[in-house]
Scaffold this active site. Structure first.
Site: not given
Length: 314
Positions: A261, A252, A220, A150, A271, A206
């Site tokens: 990251y 997260h 990112h 993503h 990431e 996502h």
């Protein structure tokens, strides 16, 4: 009809040879093509298309465009009509205009980011094949990234001036691309300003995300790993190769993913993202995070701001 997954990202590389070494040695990507103009095309071992990352020689970091794949060629005609009816200027690309791809649509999101939609890309296949495959290929030397997962794009946000490109991008993705708003962060005195959104084209938390800032850019792009153990190993690989780390292994709250990251040699933030997090279903209610729980949503373990994470992007 609509987007099915991320296809590729085209980013700038200040020193193309250094970038090639980083993405092949540290991230374990394969070079599949190099253009006469210096562009380098790479894929991860668990991907089947020709490439997922394009490195473009440039004197500054950043993203040139991002591409998403649709299910079939006829979807491009339907999406072209929907985009034009939405007021978006669409530029049609013939087969081969996007290297190794069939015909495509090119346009700009309300935020200004350039996006490409395509249905066909040259097929190479996974490094482990699809007949009696092993769980991973021999010869991995670094992180062992499975696939491009993503991207998170920075969008102009100025509520006092009535500007919220996060909300505009999100609305377009929902109404034109049939994407699912999985999570959002709402801020402001009345909790009605959409600061960040995470949108899914399938069942993962996502495929693209948007967050507000003073100007547009790339925050990112992420590569998928299996689990927490792989995240910890990736951190060792990054340290071994003297890669600049932005955020050490964390969970997260938003998406529930495990993460690190870090920056590529040009300064583009990468990431590694591990775990499904949760299964997105069409009838799943959108998860909302409030301003007072923002940093717990971003970094669940520490619940503390990281200045570079919000201020540094390309």
């Amino acid at each position: 009809m609509g987007i099915i997954r991320i296809g590729h990202i085209n980013i700038n590389a200040i020193d193309i040879e250094v970038a090639k070494k980083y993405y092949t040695k540290v991230m374990d990507m394969r070079i599949t093509h190099e253009d006469e103009d210096g562009k380098v095309y790479l894929k991860c071992w668990d991907e089947w298309d020709k490439y997922s990352v394009i490195l473009t020689p440039n004197d500054k970091a950043g993203m040139n465009n991002i591409a998403y794949k649709v299910a079939k060629d006829s979807d491009l005609d339907d999406l072209k009509t929907k985009l034009k009816n939405y007021g978006v200027d669409v530029r049609e690309k013939m087969e081969g205009d996007i290297p190794f791809c069939g015909r495509a649509l090119e346009f700009n999101l309300p935020s200004g980011h350039e996006m490409i939609l395509y249905a066909q890309k040259e097929f190479i296949g996974k490094d482990v094949g699809v007949t009696n495959p092993e769980p991973w290929p021999d010869g991995l030397t670094g992180v062992g990234a499975h696939w491009l997962d993503h991207a998170l794009l920075m969008c102009e946000l100025n509520p006092e001036a009535g500007i919220n490109k996060v909300a505009e991008n999100t609305k377009l993705c929902e109404e034109v691309f049939d994407m699912k708003l999985a999570e959002q962060v709402m801020v402001g005195p009345n909790g009605d300003v959409q600061l960040a959104t995470w949108l899914s084209a399938g069942n993962t938390p996502h495929d693209i995300a948007f967050v507000g800032g003073p100007e547009m850019g790339l925050h990112h792009f992420a590569f998928f790993l299996d689990d927490w153990a792989d995240i910890l190993k990736a951190a060792d690989v990054l340290s071994k190769n003297d890669v600049k780390v932005d955020v050490t292994p964390q969970r997260h709250g938003i998406t529930r993913g495990n993460t690190i990251y870090f920056f590529d040699p040009s300064g583009n933030r990468n990431e590694t993202f591990a775990g499904l997090g949760y299964l997105v279903q069409p009838d799943m209610p959108t998860v909302t995070w409030t301003e007072d729980k923002l940093w717990k949503g971003i970094f669940y373990h520490t619940n503390q701001p990281v200045e570079s994470f919000t201020n540094v992007y390309t």
